[in-house]
Write a protein that holds these residues in place. Sequence first.
Motif, mmCIF file in Angstrom:
data_model
loop_
_atom_site.group_PDB
_atom_site.id
_atom_site.type_symbol
_atom_site.label_atom_id
_atom_site.label_comp_id
_atom_site.label_asym_id
_atom_site.label_seq_id
_atom_site.Cartn_x
_atom_site.Cartn_y
_atom_site.Cartn_z
ATOM 1 N N PHE A 1 -0.794 2.620 8.208
ATOM 2 C CA PHE A 1 -1.951 3.143 7.283
ATOM 3 C C PHE A 1 -1.914 4.706 7.122
ATOM 4 O O PHE A 1 -2.176 5.012 5.867
ATOM 5 N N PRO A 2 -1.570 5.567 7.833
ATOM 6 C CA PRO A 2 -1.470 7.127 7.639
ATOM 7 C C PRO A 2 -0.519 7.255 6.246
ATOM 8 O O PRO A 2 -0.643 8.000 5.409
ATOM 9 N N ALA A 3 0.629 6.543 6.449
ATOM 10 C CA ALA A 3 1.694 6.594 5.380
ATOM 11 C C ALA A 3 1.125 6.000 4.057
ATOM 12 O O ALA A 3 1.474 6.425 3.095
ATOM 13 N N HIS A 4 0.556 4.816 4.180
ATOM 14 C CA HIS A 4 -0.075 4.298 3.125
ATOM 15 C C HIS A 4 -1.042 4.990 2.510
ATOM 16 O O HIS A 4 -0.961 5.259 1.195
ATOM 17 N N LYS A 5 -1.824 5.765 3.312
ATOM 18 C CA LYS A 5 -2.827 6.604 2.459
ATOM 19 C C LYS A 5 -2.238 7.729 1.872
ATOM 20 O O LYS A 5 -2.812 8.133 0.909
ATOM 21 N N ARG A 6 -1.286 8.545 2.236
ATOM 22 C CA ARG A 6 -0.643 9.498 1.943
ATOM 23 C C ARG A 6 -0.109 9.183 0.553
ATOM 24 O O ARG A 6 -0.195 10.182 -0.588
ATOM 25 N N ILE A 7 0.534 8.079 0.113
ATOM 26 C CA ILE A 7 1.081 7.538 -1.148
ATOM 27 C C ILE A 7 -0.101 7.056 -2.003
ATOM 28 O O ILE A 7 -0.092 7.017 -3.302
ATOM 29 N N ALA A 8 -0.848 6.209 -1.324
ATOM 30 C CA ALA A 8 -2.028 5.552 -2.142
ATOM 31 C C ALA A 8 -2.873 6.410 -2.955
ATOM 32 O O ALA A 8 -3.404 6.363 -3.980
ATOM 33 N N ARG A 9 -3.042 7.938 -2.426
ATOM 34 C CA ARG A 9 -3.881 8.848 -3.023
ATOM 35 C C ARG A 9 -3.234 9.256 -4.486
ATOM 36 O O ARG A 9 -4.070 9.574 -5.157
ATOM 37 N N TRP A 10 -2.024 9.048 -4.571
ATOM 38 C CA TRP A 10 -1.238 9.245 -5.709
ATOM 39 C C TRP A 10 -1.282 7.841 -6.539
ATOM 40 O O TRP A 10 -1.451 8.105 -7.780
ATOM 41 N N THR A 11 -0.962 6.962 -6.160
ATOM 42 C CA THR A 11 -0.830 5.771 -6.725
ATOM 43 C C THR A 11 -1.939 5.403 -7.471
ATOM 44 O O THR A 11 -2.009 4.778 -8.530
ATOM 45 N N LEU A 12 -3.108 5.343 -6.753
ATOM 46 C CA LEU A 12 -4.480 4.894 -7.349
ATOM 47 C C LEU A 12 -4.833 5.529 -8.870
ATOM 48 O O LEU A 12 -4.808 4.913 -9.573
ATOM 49 N N PRO A 13 -4.666 6.826 -8.704
ATOM 50 C CA PRO A 13 -5.146 7.484 -10.146
ATOM 51 C C PRO A 13 -3.802 7.199 -11.085
ATOM 52 O O PRO A 13 -4.373 7.185 -12.423
ATOM 53 N N LEU A 14 -2.816 7.442 -10.597
ATOM 54 C CA LEU A 14 -1.737 7.048 -11.874
ATOM 55 C C LEU A 14 -1.738 5.680 -12.284
ATOM 56 O O LEU A 14 -1.595 5.431 -13.448
ATOM 57 N N TRP A 15 -1.776 4.971 -11.272
ATOM 58 C CA TRP A 15 -1.844 3.462 -11.791
ATOM 59 C C TRP A 15 -3.114 3.205 -12.909
ATOM 60 O O TRP A 15 -3.103 2.443 -13.779
ATOM 61 N N ALA A 16 -4.184 3.823 -12.416
ATOM 62 C CA ALA A 16 -5.268 3.633 -13.329
ATOM 63 C C ALA A 16 -5.171 4.213 -14.860
ATOM 64 O O ALA A 16 -5.364 3.583 -15.729
ATOM 65 N N TYR A 17 -4.389 5.525 -14.573
ATOM 66 C CA TYR A 17 -3.953 6.068 -15.916
ATOM 67 C C TYR A 17 -3.099 5.227 -16.832
ATOM 68 O O TYR A 17 -3.463 5.196 -17.887
ATOM 69 N N VAL A 18 -2.056 4.617 -16.037
ATOM 70 C CA VAL A 18 -1.334 3.715 -17.121
ATOM 71 C C VAL A 18 -1.915 2.515 -17.359
ATOM 72 O O VAL A 18 -1.892 2.041 -18.554
#
Length: 124
Positions: free
Chosen positions: A87-104
């Motif tokens: 989860f620590p590694a997941h959180k680090r990448i998910a904070r970038w993944t979510l807004p980019l995924w939403a934008y796409v």
Amino acid sequence: YVMIRTKRILAHKTCMLAATATSAVFLISYVTYHYHLYASGQGPVHFPGTGAPRYAYLTMLTTHTILAIIIVPLVIVSLVRALRSNFPAHKRIARWTLPLWAYVSVTGVLIYVVLYQIYAPAHP
């Protein structure tokens, strides 16, 4: 994000798996559709507008396309890290993944609306 903050872990997991599955089905259908479009010789639909609308559309299309390519590995890595309970590694990448995924996702719908609804090719 809200589900995690409110400790609704199973709901978050269910929603994220559903979102990933839905996106995967969409991506497969999108690639298949465009493959057959090109294979039949029809090619892409070009934006017919000029001036500022054209520049705005092409900017949106370019950023959408680049980020759509980038988002695939980000989603996979985010998902794998979560499923492995890292989860620590997941959180680090998910904070970038979510807004980019939403934008796409949002720009994909906007591109469709602009190209096929607002600037729809005239049918005789």
